[in-house]
Design a protein around this motif. Sequence first.
Motif, PDB file in Angstrom:
ATOM      1  N   CYS A  63       6.002   5.686   4.668  1.00  0.00           N
ATOM      2  CA  CYS A  63       4.805   4.851   4.696  1.00  0.00           C
ATOM      3  C   CYS A  63       5.204   3.373   4.860  1.00  0.00           C
ATOM      4  O   CYS A  63       6.079   2.903   4.134  1.00  0.00           O
ATOM      5  CB  CYS A  63       4.018   5.035   3.402  1.00  0.00           C
ATOM      6  SG  CYS A  63       2.594   3.933   3.266  1.00  0.00           S
ATOM      7  N   HIS A  65       3.603   0.865   3.938  1.00  0.00           N
ATOM      8  CA  HIS A  65       3.109   0.094   2.796  1.00  0.00           C
ATOM      9  C   HIS A  65       4.122   0.072   1.648  1.00  0.00           C
ATOM     10  O   HIS A  65       4.463  -0.979   1.124  1.00  0.00           O
ATOM     11  CB  HIS A  65       1.769   0.668   2.332  1.00  0.00           C
ATOM     12  CG  HIS A  65       1.298   0.169   1.009  1.00  0.00           C
ATOM     13  ND1 HIS A  65       1.063   1.012  -0.043  1.00  0.00           N
ATOM     14  CD2 HIS A  65       1.039  -1.077   0.560  1.00  0.00           C
ATOM     15  CE1 HIS A  65       0.666   0.288  -1.084  1.00  0.00           C
ATOM     16  NE2 HIS A  65       0.645  -0.972  -0.752  1.00  0.00           N
ATOM     17  N   CYS A 101      -2.259   1.820  11.850  1.00  0.00           N
ATOM     18  CA  CYS A 101      -3.017   1.965  10.614  1.00  0.00           C
ATOM     19  C   CYS A 101      -4.411   1.368  10.812  1.00  0.00           C
ATOM     20  O   CYS A 101      -4.549   0.192  11.141  1.00  0.00           O
ATOM     21  CB  CYS A 101      -2.299   1.267   9.462  1.00  0.00           C
ATOM     22  SG  CYS A 101      -3.148   1.485   7.878  1.00  0.00           S
ATOM     23  N   CYS A 106      -2.202  -0.947   4.360  1.00  0.00           N
ATOM     24  CA  CYS A 106      -1.358  -1.501   5.434  1.00  0.00           C
ATOM     25  C   CYS A 106      -2.132  -1.618   6.739  1.00  0.00           C
ATOM     26  O   CYS A 106      -1.558  -1.527   7.821  1.00  0.00           O
ATOM     27  CB  CYS A 106      -0.092  -0.673   5.611  1.00  0.00           C
ATOM     28  SG  CYS A 106      -0.386   1.078   5.860  1.00  0.00           S
ATOM     29  N   GLY A 109      -0.937  -2.451  10.370  1.00  0.00           N
ATOM     30  CA  GLY A 109       0.461  -2.080  10.520  1.00  0.00           C
ATOM     31  C   GLY A 109       0.571  -0.814  11.338  1.00  0.00           C
ATOM     32  O   GLY A 109      -0.402  -0.351  11.937  1.00  0.00           O
TER      33      GLY A 109
END
Length: 126
Positions: A63, A65, A101, A106, A109
């Motif tokens: 991920c 994030h 995303c 996030c 992103g």
Amino acid sequence: MTVSGIQAERKRVWKTPPNVALCAEDDIPDPGSRAFVLQIGEAFFHGFVVRKDGQVAGYIDRCPHAGYPMAMELDRYLTPDGALILCGWHGAVFEPLTGVCTGGPCAGGRLTPWPVQATNGIIRTA
């Protein structure tokens, strides 16, 4: 492996060699997803492949994030309707074929691409 009773972290790599056969294209439903762990020397690569609308896309299983693996359950990377990739930890959602995303912590992103392709019914690293 343990070192003095402590679990040692396995070495990770972030790229794979080209032309490694992963699975038959039909092994992944459309829409669907599947995790892959490849051992490269002493290290391991963790990625996943998404199949949607007759296309495939691969991503590093991390991920953007928080750096966690995306799925909380093996091969469960997509939302129940198969429309988006879902980070099971924080609820971020991503476009399946671009990795962008579109919501969550996030937003804006993207997932890190893992080059894969489907040729003659076989999904391979690219």
